[in-house]
Motif scaffolding. Structure first.
Motif: not given
Length: 194
Positions: A43-55
């Motif tokens: 819950g304290r992560s940047s992961v969304d549905r098993g993915v970290i999409a980054w810019e």
């Protein structure tokens, strides 16, 4: 957050770490407790549905690429990393600052969780060539540490031998340049196995 400590500690967490004995890392041990308190958290992560999409808006692309390789190599496949697209909202933004005062005094980089897009901010004041930690090895270690926060990992005890130590100088002193066996165990505990 990765701290660069010179003299007085830059934060309460760093003060706690500085007061602990340094017996050396136990690189083969399992996941360690968080310091000063807390626990690893999806819950304290940047992961969304098993993915970290980054810019990407950082000059430290090599360090970012190295960090992603550390957290996806050797069977760590539960969380994917990829650049965002025009049709996808970024979960994480990589950016830079150049500051040595205020909240950035002695701070090499920082992961910040926030509504919408989280951020990893690398501090060019310390990490640029010629800065106090201006080497590729330091930049890579810092980026790997901050990406660990984006995965939901907290700072670990100094006895853990983890890339998640708050003190970059201690990690460097013990030759921790990437994730360790303890970090892998923490990853599997939090995210599972592929």
């Amino acid at each position: 957050m990765f701290l660069f400590l010179t003299g007085l500690a830059a934060s309460t967490a760093a003060t706690v770490l500085l007061s602990l004995p340094h017996p050396g890392p136990a690189l083969g041990r399992g996941p360690e407790a968080c310091v000063p308190s807390g626990h690893d958290s999806r819950g304290r992560s940047s992961v969304d549905r098993g993915v970290i999409a980054w810019e990407d808006d950082t000059v430290f692309d090599d360090a970012r690429s190295y960090a992603v390789g550390q957290w996806t190599g050797g069977g760590l496949k539960k969380v994917a990393f990829r650049p965002d697209t025009a049709s996808e909202f970024a979960d994480l933004e990589w950016n830079d600052t150049r500051s040595s005062g205020g909240d950035w005094k002695n701070v090499l980089a920082r992961w910040t969780g926030r509504p919408g897009t989280d951020s990893i901010t690398m501090n060019r004041h310390y990490l640029d060539d010629g800065g106090a930690r201006g080497t590729a090895a330091h930049r890579r270690r810092v980026a790997t540490h901050e990406l660990g926060h984006a995965l939901g990992f907290c700072h670990k005890s100094t006895k853990a031998g983890s890339i998640m130590w708050a003190d970059n100088a201690e990690a460097a002193r013990f030759g921790i340049d990437g994730i360790t066996a303890g970090d892998r165990a923490a990853y599997h505990r939090l995210w599972g196995r592929a």
